[in-house]
Design an enzyme around this catalytic site. Structure first.
Site, PDB file in Angstrom:
ATOM      1  N   SER A 173       0.752  -1.139  -0.089  1.00  0.00           N
ATOM      2  CA  SER A 173       0.174  -0.113  -0.180  1.00  0.00           C
ATOM      3  C   SER A 173       0.964   1.261   0.188  1.00  0.00           C
ATOM      4  CB  SER A 173      -0.958  -0.033   1.131  1.00  0.00           C
ATOM      5  OG  SER A 173      -2.015   1.119   1.092  1.00  0.00           O
ATOM      6  N   ASP A 358      -8.291  -5.529  -6.329  1.00  0.00           N
ATOM      7  CA  ASP A 358      -7.935  -4.231  -5.762  1.00  0.00           C
ATOM      8  C   ASP A 358      -8.358  -3.023  -6.796  1.00  0.00           C
ATOM      9  OD1 ASP A 358      -7.120  -2.116  -4.507  1.00  0.00           O
ATOM     10  OD2 ASP A 358      -5.081  -2.236  -4.734  1.00  0.00           O
ATOM     11  N   HIS A 411      -6.253  -5.532  -1.736  1.00  0.00           N
ATOM     12  CA  HIS A 411      -5.230  -4.396  -1.545  1.00  0.00           C
ATOM     13  C   HIS A 411      -4.074  -5.071  -0.686  1.00  0.00           C
ATOM     14  CE1 HIS A 411      -3.685  -0.278  -1.537  1.00  0.00           C
ATOM     15  NE2 HIS A 411      -3.948  -0.359  -0.481  1.00  0.00           N
TER      16      HIS A 411
END
Length: 433
Positions: A173, A358, A411
């Site tokens: 991330s 994602d 994600h």
């Protein structure tokens, strides 16, 4: 008192201080931990007012020779405890309705510590159990890179037995903005100073934020490809917005209207995994919410018995939050692409992977910036397999970079922890995926 007795006293005192950071039991886990866990603080800066908190988990295989990883969570401001519990650590949280006592833990089968030593670091200051002795000044990407480098140097000086272990910097991330810059910082530091040098070998990133303004534009073609918006929305958007779907020119009213239509279609889609039920991650106290474990981890980390077990400095932290969104922060690295390029030139290995469900950082965006590096592929796009089933797709490049997708992933690794573990296991061992 004789010199010999003084020396023995100092030795006993040193051993006591060192052993105070060893954690053998955790509330919610039955019996002694089946892995070696150390927790502690390292002061950063001249006055050491910034206190970075870390969890160090030894490899369950061969700690003396296995790689050493430093793991950074995203956010910025999310605690690495989330990485341990939800992504790649040796313990997880049982999905049980909170009853007032410390939530229960279980042993996982997908921990990366099965073949690596891992330092899980709470950074930036203010995240997790890291704290400042003085009011927190505004920090940012560049200052956190330097602080994390300082942390690593100090940690290794206290654990010199790991200097020779191959080091990899890993995260996902938002740490996609920090990790490549940190790799460059460590690499340059090895030339400028410090003996012995840090044995840096490479880095690994999942669904990494890399160039935010660029990446957000790929959400629209991704949404179209996944059937979330219609031809009647996508085709005019592509033509009228000229590929710029964010920060739209206010005078381009047609584009603005079309982006409104896009948002109407996707407003209730979970951006971190489009097939996962959507619920407000800032209000996860209902057991019906998919992210209820985020509530459980806060209950666990704020339990006084847990803080005592982890040796948290009394009075150093108020309420622990999985992600602290109130940290004053400068996003002063606009794009981490130049760092990827420099690290490739320096010869470091890298694995960039994307959960293909994602939409926050779509795999299309990650593929696009990798293409912009203009490296020659070593092999064509191909599936990678687990038990004769497709687990994702991959391509390796001549600059020691590997890209992989995780089929059905989101994600972060928490959506497909077993597949992510096997991918990591192969890559860290130097095997093809």
């Amino acid at each position: 008192m004789s010199l010999k007795i003084k020396f023995l006293l100092l030795l006993v005192l040193y051993h006591h201080v060192d052993s105070a950071s060893i954690v053998k039991f955790l509330p919610g886990f039955e019996g002694p931990l089946p892995f070696e866990l150390e927790t502690g603080y390292i002061g950063i800066g001249e006055d050491e007012n910034v206190q970075f908190f870390y969890y160090f988990i030894k490899s369950e295989n061969n700690p003396k020779e296995d790689p050493l990883l430093i793991w950074l969570n995203g956010g910025p401001g999310c605690s690495c405890l989330g990485g341990i519990i939800f992504e790649n650590g040796p313990v997880g949280l049982k999905f049980e309705v909170f009853n007032g006592s410390a939530p229960s833990l279980f042993s996982t089968t997908y921990s990366w510590t099965k073949m690596a030593n891992i330092i899980f670091l709470d950074q930036p200051v203010g995240s997790g159990f890291s704290y400042s002795k003085t009011p927190i000044d505004k920090t940012g990407d560049i200052s956190e890179v330097k602080r994390t480098h300082e942390f690593l140097q100090k940690w290794l000086s206290r654990h010199p037995q790991y200097f020779s272990n191959p080091l990899y910097v890993v995260g996902d991330s938002y740490s996609g903005m920090i990790v490549p810059a940190l790799v460059q910082e460590i690499s340059q530091g090895n030339y400028i100073c410090c003996e012995p040098p840090i044995n840096l070998q490479g880095y690994m990133l999942g669904n990494p934020v890399t160039y935010m303004d660029f990446e957000q534009n790929f959400r629209i073609p991704y949404a179209y490809g996944m059937g979330l918006i219609s031809d009647e929305i996508y085709e005019p958007m592509k033509r009228i917005c000229n590929g710029n779907y964010y920060n739209v020119d206010p005078s381009n009213t047609q584009c603005l209207k079309l982006t409104e239509e896009y948002h109407k279609c996707t407003a209730k889609i979970n951006i971190h995994h489009i097939l996962t039920p959507d619920c407000d991650v800032t209000n996860v106290t209902s057991p019906d919410c998919y992210y209820y474990p985020y509530h459980l981890i806060e209950c666990w980390a704020n339990d006084e018995s847990v803080r005592e077990a982890l040796h948290i400095e009394k009075g150093s932290k108020g309420k622990w939050a999985r992600c602290n969104r109130t940290i004053p922060y400068n996003h002063d690295i606009v794009s981490s692409i130049p760092y990827h390029m420099n690290n490739s030139i320096s010869g470091y290995r890298s694995l960039i992977y994307s959960g293909d469900h994602d939409i926050a950082v779509p795999f299309l965006a990650t593929q696009a910036w990798i293409r912009s590096l203009n490296y020659s592929p070593i092999h064509n796009w191909r599936p990678w397999m687990i038990n004769n089933q497709i687990a994702g797709y991959t391509r390796a490049y001549s600059n020691k970079m590997t890209f992989a997708t995780i089929k059905g992933g989101g994600h972060t690794a928490e959506y497909r922890p077993n597949e992510t573990f096997i991918m990591f296991q192969r890559w860290i061992s130097g095997q093809p995926l």
